[in-house]
Design a protein around this motif. Structure first.
Motif, PDB file in Angstrom:
ATOM      1  N   ALA A 177     -45.888 -73.152 -26.347  1.00  0.00           N
ATOM      2  CA  ALA A 177     -44.843 -72.224 -25.908  1.00  0.00           C
ATOM      3  C   ALA A 177     -45.446 -71.006 -25.214  1.00  0.00           C
ATOM      4  O   ALA A 177     -44.904 -70.521 -24.220  1.00  0.00           O
ATOM      5  CB  ALA A 177     -43.984 -71.791 -27.092  1.00  0.00           C
ATOM      6  N   ALA A 178     -46.575 -70.508 -25.710  1.00  0.00           N
ATOM      7  CA  ALA A 178     -47.252 -69.373 -25.066  1.00  0.00           C
ATOM      8  C   ALA A 178     -47.684 -69.755 -23.653  1.00  0.00           C
ATOM      9  O   ALA A 178     -47.482 -68.994 -22.699  1.00  0.00           O
ATOM     10  CB  ALA A 178     -48.454 -68.926 -25.903  1.00  0.00           C
ATOM     11  N   ASP A 179     -48.255 -70.923 -23.519  1.00  0.00           N
ATOM     12  CA  ASP A 179     -48.682 -71.404 -22.205  1.00  0.00           C
ATOM     13  C   ASP A 179     -47.475 -71.547 -21.277  1.00  0.00           C
ATOM     14  O   ASP A 179     -47.527 -71.158 -20.103  1.00  0.00           O
ATOM     15  CB  ASP A 179     -49.420 -72.734 -22.358  1.00  0.00           C
ATOM     16  CG  ASP A 179     -50.054 -73.191 -21.066  1.00  0.00           C
ATOM     17  OD1 ASP A 179     -50.934 -72.480 -20.543  1.00  0.00           O
ATOM     18  OD2 ASP A 179     -49.655 -74.269 -20.566  1.00  0.00           O
ATOM     19  N   GLN A 180     -46.385 -72.076 -21.790  1.00  0.00           N
ATOM     20  CA  GLN A 180     -45.178 -72.246 -20.983  1.00  0.00           C
ATOM     21  C   GLN A 180     -44.628 -70.894 -20.527  1.00  0.00           C
ATOM     22  O   GLN A 180     -44.234 -70.741 -19.368  1.00  0.00           O
ATOM     23  CB  GLN A 180     -44.101 -72.992 -21.786  1.00  0.00           C
ATOM     24  CG  GLN A 180     -44.441 -74.439 -22.028  1.00  0.00           C
ATOM     25  CD  GLN A 180     -43.502 -75.089 -23.029  1.00  0.00           C
ATOM     26  OE1 GLN A 180     -42.940 -74.429 -23.903  1.00  0.00           O
ATOM     27  NE2 GLN A 180     -43.336 -76.396 -22.894  1.00  0.00           N
ATOM     28  N   PHE A 181     -44.617 -69.925 -21.426  1.00  0.00           N
ATOM     29  CA  PHE A 181     -44.089 -68.608 -21.108  1.00  0.00           C
ATOM     30  C   PHE A 181     -44.839 -67.990 -19.927  1.00  0.00           C
ATOM     31  O   PHE A 181     -44.237 -67.547 -18.949  1.00  0.00           O
ATOM     32  CB  PHE A 181     -44.184 -67.704 -22.345  1.00  0.00           C
ATOM     33  CG  PHE A 181     -43.611 -66.331 -22.155  1.00  0.00           C
ATOM     34  CD1 PHE A 181     -42.240 -66.118 -22.204  1.00  0.00           C
ATOM     35  CD2 PHE A 181     -44.434 -65.241 -21.939  1.00  0.00           C
ATOM     36  CE1 PHE A 181     -41.705 -64.848 -22.041  1.00  0.00           C
ATOM     37  CE2 PHE A 181     -43.911 -63.967 -21.770  1.00  0.00           C
ATOM     38  CZ  PHE A 181     -42.547 -63.767 -21.824  1.00  0.00           C
ATOM     39  N   PHE A 182     -46.159 -67.982 -20.020  1.00  0.00           N
ATOM     40  CA  PHE A 182     -46.939 -67.371 -18.949  1.00  0.00           C
ATOM     41  C   PHE A 182     -46.901 -68.197 -17.664  1.00  0.00           C
ATOM     42  O   PHE A 182     -46.929 -67.631 -16.568  1.00  0.00           O
ATOM     43  CB  PHE A 182     -48.374 -67.114 -19.408  1.00  0.00           C
ATOM     44  CG  PHE A 182     -48.451 -66.016 -20.434  1.00  0.00           C
ATOM     45  CD1 PHE A 182     -47.990 -64.739 -20.157  1.00  0.00           C
ATOM     46  CD2 PHE A 182     -48.976 -66.266 -21.694  1.00  0.00           C
ATOM     47  CE1 PHE A 182     -48.046 -63.730 -21.102  1.00  0.00           C
ATOM     48  CE2 PHE A 182     -49.039 -65.255 -22.645  1.00  0.00           C
ATOM     49  CZ  PHE A 182     -48.575 -63.985 -22.348  1.00  0.00           C
ATOM     50  N   SER A 183     -46.800 -69.511 -17.795  1.00  0.00           N
ATOM     51  CA  SER A 183     -46.687 -70.353 -16.596  1.00  0.00           C
ATOM     52  C   SER A 183     -45.372 -70.100 -15.870  1.00  0.00           C
ATOM     53  O   SER A 183     -45.338 -70.047 -14.634  1.00  0.00           O
ATOM     54  CB  SER A 183     -46.812 -71.833 -16.972  1.00  0.00           C
ATOM     55  OG  SER A 183     -48.113 -72.106 -17.438  1.00  0.00           O
ATOM     56  N   LEU A 184     -44.301 -69.941 -16.624  1.00  0.00           N
ATOM     57  CA  LEU A 184     -43.013 -69.608 -16.009  1.00  0.00           C
ATOM     58  C   LEU A 184     -43.090 -68.279 -15.274  1.00  0.00           C
ATOM     59  O   LEU A 184     -42.531 -68.126 -14.184  1.00  0.00           O
ATOM     60  CB  LEU A 184     -41.912 -69.520 -17.074  1.00  0.00           C
ATOM     61  CG  LEU A 184     -41.378 -70.819 -17.639  1.00  0.00           C
ATOM     62  CD1 LEU A 184     -40.487 -70.536 -18.854  1.00  0.00           C
ATOM     63  CD2 LEU A 184     -40.596 -71.584 -16.579  1.00  0.00           C
TER      64      LEU A 184
END
Length: 132
Positions: free
Chosen positions: A86-93
């Motif tokens: 989820a952390a990776d997804q947040f920053f990727s978004l």
């Protein structure tokens, strides 16, 4: 209990929005863009340098975000099976297409208003994905 729960949800939303704003400003700064371009070039030549850079910056940021998202999951405000993902997804978004265009030199930095709109939209999307 429902009022307290909503209050905690609002606190988390504000936290995520503040993180999104700060990350967007940092990510799209000329210094960050220049450093990213430099590390992309040097990292291919010196993998150890790339590893040191990653561990000192991006990896630490992801680990801190993973911890925060884990706490949000434990509170019951969000349901996050993998806080690391989820952390990776947040920053990727947050990075999005505008940052990519900036990095490759075919776009101008977003205005403050555009960055704010993107940060808010990202947080809203993220919360919709992980709200119970």
């Amino acid at each position: 209990d429902s009022v307290a729960s909503r209050g905690l949800g609002d606190v988390y939303k504000r936290q995520l929005l503040n993180i999104a704003r700060g990350f967007s400003q940092l990510l799209n700064s000329s210094e960050s863009v220049d450093l990213h371009r430099l590390m992309t070039s040097l990292g291919a030549q010196d993998p150890q340098l790339a590893k040191i850079f990653y561990e000192a910056g991006p990896q630490r940021l992801l680990a801190e975000m993973e911890c925060l998202l884990g706490k949000m999951d434990q509170s019951g405000q969000l349901r996050i099976e993998s806080p690391k993902l989820a952390a990776d997804q947040f920053f990727s978004l947050l990075k999005g297409g505008a940052n990519f265009r900036l990095l490759i030199g075919c776009g101008e930095p977003e205005t403050e208003a555009q960055q704010e709109q993107h940060a808010r939209a990202t947080v809203e999307m993220f919360l919709r994905a992980y709200r119970p």
